[in-house]
Design a protein around this motif. Structure first.
Motif: not given
Length: 278
Positions: A15-35
């Motif tokens: 992920f050199p452009w700091l982007a996952f597939c849509p489902d994973l990206e949404s899950e990561f952003r939520r986990a990152h925000f809560e962390e």
């Protein structure tokens, strides 16, 4: 041997452009925000206190006449914007509300501080430039934004400051030096945030894979008893709330013990794998 999952495929693809597939990206952003949520709230509170301290200092340094507009910007724009961002972090849907609101608020915050710097420079007091540097650091490292959001907010602030400063013909050598310092600060902070987020994304994928591997039986590859206990509890609670029935299907392999004793444990394991696949 990684399981066939979106996390494993993303980890292998990179992920050199700091982007996952849509489902994973949404899950990561939520986990990152809560962390980062607790630290973000603390940082916003600190920002309010520091802004009030700088406002008091500006009134001494700039004097009542020159400080009139900067004081209004601080009290009517910057502090309310910080408080709105803090309040949104407590909303029930904060993982959806806060990130876009924080990006807008960070842009407003940066433009407000840039406006104060320009007003002070036009009044012959260009000593407030460090405040603009601090706001760049705050947006990148303390506002709870992901990389692209922080870069976008700071880019708007940078170009806004350069455009207005050029149009108003701020003192040439000082303005050029300040502009170079702002560009350098953006490059340094962006590099740090990029590497930090890349590491966070790697940890997120590895944690997901670890949970996936722990939740699966090593022989058959299907989810194990631990996952069944968690799933049945969740389904049972949902059925109680919805007042619906739950059906449970038990499957047994006929004569498996005899087959295992006759052909050996290896053949028995292959039989279990074949049944699990079907």
């Amino acid at each position: 041997d990684l399981p066939d999952s979106p996390q494993a495929r993303q980890l292998q693809a990179g992920f050199p452009w700091l982007a996952f597939c849509p489902d994973l990206e949404s899950e990561f952003r939520r986990a990152h925000f809560e962390e980062k949520l607790l630290h973000t709230r603390v940082n916003l509170c600190l920002a309010v206190v520091i802004t009030m301290a700088f406002s008091a200092m500006d009134s001494i340094v700039l004097g009542p006449e020159l400080n009139r507009v900067p004081s209004m910007i601080q009290m009517l724009i910057i502090i309310p914007t910080l408080l709105i961002g803090l309040a949104s972090s407590f909303a029930p849907q904060r993982h959806r509300i806060y990130p876009p609101l924080a990006m807008i608020a960070s842009t407003i915050l940066g433009l407000g501080v840039a406006a104060i710097q320009i007003i002070a420079a036009l009044g012959g007091m260009p000593i407030l430039f460090p405040c603009l540097m601090l706001i760049i650091i705050f947006i990148y490292l303390m506002a709870g934004l992901i990389f692209y959001q922080a870069v976008a907010a700071n880019a708007i602030v940078l170009f806004g400051y350069l455009a207005v400063g050029t149009a108003l013909q701020l003192p040439g050598r000082e303005f050029a030096y300040d502009a170079l310092a702002l560009v350098a600060a953006n490059l340094f902070c962006a590099s740090v945030v990029y590497m930090h987020e890349k590491t966070s994304r790697m940890r997120f994928l590895e944690a997901c894979l670890l949970r996936e591997m722990v939740a699966r039986d090593g022989l058959t590859g299907i989810q194990n008893r631990r996952m069944f206990d968690q799933h049945i509890l969740r389904v049972w609670q949902q059925s109680v709330r919805a007042e619906q029935r739950v059906a449970l299907l038990l499957v047994d392999i006929d004569c498996f013990k005899d087959y295992n004793d006759r052909y050996g444990h290896q053949a028995g394991d292959e039989c279990l794998r074949a049944v699990a696949v079907t």
